[in-house]
Write an enzyme that holds these catalytic residues in place. Structure first.
Site, PDB file in Angstrom:
ATOM      1  N   SER A   1       9.989  -1.683  20.200  1.00  0.00           N
ATOM      2  CA  SER A   1       9.820  -1.883  18.755  1.00  0.00           C
ATOM      3  C   SER A   1      11.115  -1.790  17.969  1.00  0.00           C
ATOM      4  CB  SER A   1       8.778  -0.916  18.187  1.00  0.00           C
ATOM      5  OG  SER A   1       9.327   0.353  17.938  1.00  0.00           O
TER       6      SER A   1
ATOM      7  N   THR B   1       7.433   3.600  18.999  1.00  0.00           N
ATOM      8  CA  THR B   1       7.489   4.593  17.923  1.00  0.00           C
ATOM      9  C   THR B   1       8.664   4.374  16.961  1.00  0.00           C
ATOM     10  OG1 THR B   1       8.770   6.137  19.282  1.00  0.00           O
ATOM     11  CG2 THR B   1       6.362   6.353  19.344  1.00  0.00           C
ATOM     12  N   ASP B   2       9.676   3.589  17.394  1.00  0.00           N
ATOM     13  CA  ASP B   2      10.884   3.488  16.559  1.00  0.00           C
ATOM     14  C   ASP B   2      10.631   2.839  15.201  1.00  0.00           C
ATOM     15  OD1 ASP B   2      12.284   4.743  18.533  1.00  0.00           O
ATOM     16  OD2 ASP B   2      13.272   2.943  19.294  1.00  0.00           O
TER      17      ASP B   2
ATOM     18  N   THR C   1       7.091   2.275  24.175  1.00  0.00           N
ATOM     19  CA  THR C   1       7.145   3.250  25.273  1.00  0.00           C
ATOM     20  C   THR C   1       5.765   3.493  25.867  1.00  0.00           C
ATOM     21  OG1 THR C   1       9.117   4.326  24.414  1.00  0.00           O
ATOM     22  CG2 THR C   1       7.677   5.674  25.778  1.00  0.00           C
TER      23      THR C   1
END
Ligand code: ASP
Length: 311
Positions: free
Chosen positions: A62, A95-96, A16
């Site tokens: 990710s 961030t995932d 992101t």
């Protein structure tokens, strides 16, 4: 030890933080991994005074992180850390799965220089983008961590520094989405200055475990296959049996409560174990996986099962 190196290498992988939306007011309807690492760095004027090199290692959301990208990333990080002029490496990341990549890199590299992962909860086009500030903070931590006694793989988001072992994404949307759970964060970044949190003391990111380097050299196709199964109300052993029939090497079971398992899934796992499949649970119990979350315990088991490096 005083750190005289000053170059920071920034490796881009997407996420992101490199995402774009059609409108600056749209913080959710965006596409991740659109801007290059060069474009991202250009959005942070504060970095103009810092000696930086950058490299695009991947360009993905990710959620789609792969073992092949992990291996490529690990090799690039190892290459740059070995350069005397490099103070530390920063990785921009979605961030995932940021916590998984952080843990993987910590276990395969156990670096003595800082490796700092950062990301963003809002796309780069957002009127209130958090990526530029996170990137600025991450570079500051990469330059200051050694002198502050922090080492290893760190995650820096929302002004907070987390260790690779503890960090996890705890909220799907908030700017302070990351947590270190009961352990608490290692440090804070305040106006570009790294401040250790005295209550936690200065601790390495993931203990002193030696690096498991085989994953950097073993062809990805030969990496052990380790899957996660979840114990829950109404669970059966069907998923475990199907994975065993499909040739899985290891199973990590995400247990309920304090490591408890539904009796049907437990029976299937004991059969799998008797057939030679390595079984661990993500809480206390049978061969336990300690305090690791299921996704990190999966990585630990996969690395433990990795074929040794040929002499
Ligand atoms: N799905 C995005 C990713 O992990 C989410 C983010 O970066 O915040 O790449």
């Amino acid at each position: 030890m005083q750190n005289s190196a000053s170059l920071v290498v920034v490796l881009g992988t997407g996420g992101t933080i490199a995402g774009t939306a059609a409108s600056s007011s749209d913080d959710s309807g965006y596409t991740a991994a659109q801007l290059s690492i060069t474009q991202l760095l250009a959005t942070v004027p504060g970095l103009a005074r810092v000696q930086i090199e950058s490299e695009q290692v991947a360009q993905i959301d990710s959620k789609d992180m792969s073992h092949a990208i992990w291996q490529a990333l690990g090799l690039r990080v190892a290459y740059h850390l070995a350069r005397a002029e490099v103070a530390g490496v920063v990785i921009t990341h979605g961030t995932d799965t940021l916590e998984e990549t952080a843990y993987f890199l910590q276990r395969v590299l156990a670096p003595t220089k800082p490796v700092v992962l950062t990301g963003a909860m809002r796309p780069a086009t957002s009127a209130q983008a958090d990526g530029p500030c996170n990137l600025l903070d991450a570079v500051a931590v990469a330059r200051q961590a050694t002198d502050a006694g922090l080492n290893g793989v760190l995650a820096v988001l929302h002004g907070t520094v987390h260790g690779a072992r503890q960090v996890r994404k705890a909220h799907p949307a908030r700017l302070d989405a990351f947590s270190s759970g009961d352990a608490g964060p290692l440090a804070a970044v305040d106006n570009g200055v790294l401040r250790s949190l005295a209550a936690q003391g200065v601790a390495p990111a993931s203990g002193h475990l030696p690096p498991l380097t085989a994953a950097l050299h073993c062809p990805v196709a030969d990496w052990p296959r380790v899957e996660i199964v979840v114990s829950h109300a109404g669970a059966s052993g069907a998923v475990v049996r199907a994975l065993c029939a499909d040739g899985v090497d290891g199973l990590l079971v995400a247990a309920t409560g304090n490591g408890t398992l539904h009796h049907e899934i437990e029976a299937a796992l004991l059969t799998a174990q008797a057939q030679g499949v390595a079984v661990r649970r993500s809480a206390q119990g049978l061969p336990g996986a300690g305090d690791l979350s299921p996704v990190k315990a999966r990585i630990e088991l996969m690395l433990a099962l990795m074929p040794p490096i040929a002499p």
